[in-house]
Design a protein around this motif. Structure first.
Motif, PDB file in Angstrom:
ATOM      1  N   GLN A  73       0.396  -1.217  -0.098  1.00 58.53           N
ATOM      2  CA  GLN A  73      -0.136  -0.376  -0.134  1.00 58.53           C
ATOM      3  C   GLN A  73       0.848   1.311  -0.069  1.00 58.53           C
ATOM      4  OE1 GLN A  73      -2.290  -1.996   3.618  1.00 58.53           O
ATOM      5  NE2 GLN A  73      -3.967  -0.171   2.150  1.00 58.53           N
ATOM      6  N   CYS A 113     -11.023   0.227   3.935  1.00 50.63           N
ATOM      7  CA  CYS A 113      -9.080  -0.834   3.985  1.00 50.63           C
ATOM      8  C   CYS A 113      -8.354   1.448   3.318  1.00 50.63           C
ATOM      9  CB  CYS A 113      -8.727  -0.261   2.558  1.00 50.63           C
ATOM     10  SG  CYS A 113      -7.347  -1.315   1.663  1.00 50.63           S
ATOM     11  N   LEU A 114      -7.671   2.066   4.311  1.00 52.40           N
ATOM     12  CA  LEU A 114      -6.764   2.677   3.310  1.00 52.40           C
ATOM     13  C   LEU A 114      -6.755   3.027   2.147  1.00 52.40           C
ATOM     14  CD1 LEU A 114      -4.514   2.838   6.727  1.00 52.40           C
ATOM     15  CD2 LEU A 114      -6.153   4.236   6.919  1.00 52.40           C
ATOM     16  N   HIS A 155      -7.032  -9.689   5.151  1.00 53.88           N
ATOM     17  CA  HIS A 155      -6.803  -8.648   4.431  1.00 53.88           C
ATOM     18  C   HIS A 155      -4.589  -8.231   3.810  1.00 53.88           C
ATOM     19  CE1 HIS A 155      -8.688  -4.389   4.670  1.00 53.88           C
ATOM     20  NE2 HIS A 155      -7.550  -3.840   4.363  1.00 53.88           N
ATOM     21  N   GLU A 156      -4.524  -8.122   4.892  1.00 53.44           N
ATOM     22  CA  GLU A 156      -3.390  -7.583   4.630  1.00 53.44           C
ATOM     23  C   GLU A 156      -1.953  -8.334   4.009  1.00 53.44           C
ATOM     24  OE1 GLU A 156      -2.876  -4.996   5.126  1.00 53.44           O
ATOM     25  OE2 GLU A 156      -4.219  -3.964   7.232  1.00 53.44           O
ATOM     26  N   HIS A 159      -3.367  -7.741   0.640  1.00 50.08           N
ATOM     27  CA  HIS A 159      -2.528  -6.534  -0.157  1.00 50.08           C
ATOM     28  C   HIS A 159      -0.761  -7.166  -0.954  1.00 50.08           C
ATOM     29  CE1 HIS A 159      -5.423  -3.829   0.177  1.00 50.08           C
ATOM     30  NE2 HIS A 159      -4.935  -3.843   1.851  1.00 50.08           N
TER      31      HIS A 159
HETATM   32 ZN    ZN Z   1      -6.283  -2.739   3.157  1.00 46.38          ZN
END
Ligand code: ZN
Length: 189
Positions: A73, A113-114, A155-156, A159
């Motif tokens: 990210q 999510c950022l 979730h991470e 990514h």
């Molecule tokens: Zn995220």
């Protein structure tokens, strides 16, 4: 940038962590940026460069604020994740080269999510996972996580593999989210 006094509530934790100099906020990529699709590489050696990345990611996550952040990210293709799902924001967890070795059950929470600001949707995840990873000192550990922490880990790690939680939603929802965020991007520029 340059040196700054630590005034954040998590400053103590960062000092324990070996913080002694420059930290920097990193820019968070926004969906549908194609760089979010790139697969991260394993970290071969947990050295000072990795620890500097971890510190920057930690500051970026707390500043956002968010409960988890993957290196993907912030446009770094390395398998590094920082996370803090605690209410008091004093339980930083670092996962380097995380691998889920067991998963069971079904669980869902509204995920955000950022990289996908303003969007919250429930996704079906495993309720419990066992994850193996290295910490910021390069020490291997194993953690059994349930519910929100388990969801955050899944979730991470997604990514790191170039997946975003939006991918699990219906095509129609994905189109709506894409349009909404592309519009925001145009307005910002
Ligand atoms: Zn995220």
């Amino acid at each position: 940038m340059g040196d700054r006094a630590i005034v954040h509530p998590w400053g103590v934790r960062l000092q324990e962590f070996g913080y002694n100099g420059v930290m920097a906020l990193r820019e968070i990529l926004r969906y549908p940026d194609p760089r979010l699709r790139e697969k991260a590489q394993a970290v071969l050696r947990v050295d000072d460069d990795i620890r500097a990345l971890v510190r920057d990611m930690t500051e970026t996550m707390y500043h956002a604020p968010g409960i988890g952040l993957a290196a993907t990210q912030v446009n770094v293709k390395k398998r590094v994740v920082v996370m803090d799902t605690s209410a008091n924001r004093k339980d930083l967890r670092v996962f380097i080269n995380p691998v889920i070795v067991e998963s069971s059950g079904v669980f869902g929470v509204e995920e955000g999510c950022l990289s996908v600001p303003g969007v919250f949707e429930e996704v079906e995840r495993a309720q419990k996972v066992v994850v193996r990873a290295l910490d910021e000192q390069g020490e291997a550990f194993e953690l059994t996580a349930e519910d929100l922490l388990a969801v955050c880990i899944q979730h991470e790690i997604d990514h790191l593999d170039g997946r975003v939680f939006v991918d699990y939603l219906s095509r129609l929802k994905q189109q709506r989210i894409r349009k909404k965020l592309e519009k925001h991007l145009r307005m910002a520029m």
